[in-house]
Design an enzyme around this catalytic site. Structure first.
Site, mmCIF file in Angstrom:
data_model
loop_
_atom_site.group_PDB
_atom_site.id
_atom_site.type_symbol
_atom_site.label_atom_id
_atom_site.label_comp_id
_atom_site.label_asym_id
_atom_site.label_seq_id
_atom_site.Cartn_x
_atom_site.Cartn_y
_atom_site.Cartn_z
ATOM 1 N N GLY A 66 34.841 11.682 11.990
ATOM 2 C CA GLY A 66 34.160 11.280 10.774
ATOM 3 C C GLY A 66 35.046 10.434 9.876
ATOM 4 O O GLY A 66 36.225 10.212 10.162
ATOM 5 N N GLU A 149 41.234 19.226 13.672
ATOM 6 C CA GLU A 149 40.923 19.571 12.288
ATOM 7 C C GLU A 149 41.984 20.405 11.588
ATOM 8 O O GLU A 149 42.233 20.226 10.387
ATOM 9 C CB GLU A 149 39.568 20.285 12.219
ATOM 10 C CG GLU A 149 38.362 19.386 12.475
ATOM 11 C CD GLU A 149 38.120 19.104 13.942
ATOM 12 O OE1 GLU A 149 37.230 18.292 14.239
ATOM 13 O OE2 GLU A 149 38.820 19.676 14.804
ATOM 14 N N ASP A 157 34.508 21.681 13.925
ATOM 15 C CA ASP A 157 33.080 21.737 13.620
ATOM 16 C C ASP A 157 32.310 20.993 14.702
ATOM 17 O O ASP A 157 32.744 20.967 15.844
ATOM 18 C CB ASP A 157 32.814 21.190 12.209
ATOM 19 C CG ASP A 157 33.135 19.717 12.057
ATOM 20 O OD1 ASP A 157 33.952 19.183 12.844
ATOM 21 O OD2 ASP A 157 32.582 19.074 11.136
#
Length: 359
Positions: A66, A149, A157
């Site tokens: 992201g 992460e 996630d």
């Protein structure tokens, strides 16, 4: 003119979707996730489409995850506001992105036609979410797959805890807690990919799916994967990562007494204590889930609580913004602190097609 961030193409009965942000290794943003979902809905209902092929533009990879800089803005604002709570986190752009991104991950997992993900080059975070839930996952000798992460004070996630919790020999715990990248051969050995295609033949394989059909393309271009470097170390990894807490895992790694195990222990010890503790709890709980959707609902809760915790803003600052690689993590995380990440939200993630974060 700026090119679209998602491109499409048709060859024969194959529909091709290309993430088109090569300068950022095709980092996924909210509009890209919405466009992917729209196209998949369209192609699922189109009888002229037999197979969907997903790839990334450029030479660097499928998708690096992201938009971390955008997420940092939300994390810094929310964690810096003592009055901010779940309601504020839910209204953030990051939460709205995750709401639709996680729904996309679930849609990919249940896509009714062959969904071919070309997991070449960098495949990290959100890139795993749009590929490893597919039913036909292709890796190459250039693949570097990771759920990184914990290195930014976040928790795996996009259904990552669902995938990693089902990897044998505790190698999924290893991947989630160290953030170390996996090679293509590792991904196949761990059950995160299905087929190996040498990178030099990937373009021809991609075209052949449309011209010759998926089965013929797989027969012509796939080869046996090389040995997995990670599974060669499965014996000591499995034992050390069987412990119930992160400090116990680190102690077990130190007790192995090899340079390799010490390096892994150092990698975990350098990560956010809160993020690693919540990651381990997430993996433990995901192992008992009956569906990917159940895991995604939990991950949505955890992701929003990460926005409110100072470690996420600090981790992104240290790794991406200032790049000093010296995050000042919160210490002394308790079991009660971890519990708070999993508490119900005022508005939970749903999979009702009539409800979106945009509405």
């Amino acid at each position: 003119m700026t090119e679209p961030s998602v491109l499409t193409e048709r060859i024969g009965s194959a529909a091709y979707l290309v993430l088109n942000r090569p300068k950022s290794i095709n980092a996924l943003d909210h509009q890209m996730a919405l466009e992917m979902a729209r196209l998949l809905d369209e192609w699922a209902a189109d009888d002229s489409v037999d197979v969907v092929v997903v790839s990334g533009a450029g030479e660097r990879g499928l998708c690096a995850g992201g938009d971390i800089v955008a997420i940092h803005r939300d994390a810094a604002a929310l964690s810096g506001d003592p009055a901010a709570g779940d309601e504020h986190a839910e209204q953030s752009p990051s939460a709205k992105f995750w709401f639709d991104e996680y729904r996309l991950n679930a849609e990919i997992a249940r896509f009714p036609k062959p969904y071919v993900a070309l997991m070449d080059g960098i495949v990290m975070g959100g890139g795993v979410g749009i590929s490893a839930h597919g039913n036909t996952r292709i890796v190459t000798d250039r693949t570097r797959l990771a759920m990184p992460e914990v290195g930014i004070g976040f928790v795996p996630d996009v259904g990552g805890t669902h995938l990693l919790s089902r990897v044998p020999d505790n190698l999924g715990r290893y991947a989630g807690l160290t953030a170390n990248p996996l090679k293509g051969a590792d991904a196949i050995a761990l059950g995160l990919a299905d087929h190996f295609v040498p990178a030099e033949h990937l373009d021809d394989f991609r075209t052949a799916i449309g011209t010759e059909g998926l089965a013929a393309a797989l027969d012509a271009f796939t080869t046996a994967a090389p040995p997995s470097p990670l599974t060669e170390q499965a014996n000591w990894i499995s034992k050390a990562f069987a412990a119930d807490t992160v400090p116990e895992i680190v102690d077990a790694l130190r007790a192995v007494g090899t340079p390799e195990a010490d390096k892994v222990a150092d990698a975990i010890a350098a990560k956010s204590p809160t993020a690693t503790a919540v990651t381990l709890r997430s993996l433990q709980q995901a192992a008992g889930d009956d569906s990917l959707e159940e895991t995604l609902k939990r991950e949505y809760r955890v992701s929003l609580r990460c926005l409110l915790h100072p470690d996420m803003a600090e981790g992104i600052r240290a790794q991406v913004i200032d790049k000093d690689r010296n995050p000042a993590w919160a210490q002394n995380v308790s079991s009660g602190d971890v519990d708070k990440f999993f508490e119900p939200l005022p508005h939970e993630l749903t999979f009702d097609s009539e409800i979106t974060a945009e509405s």
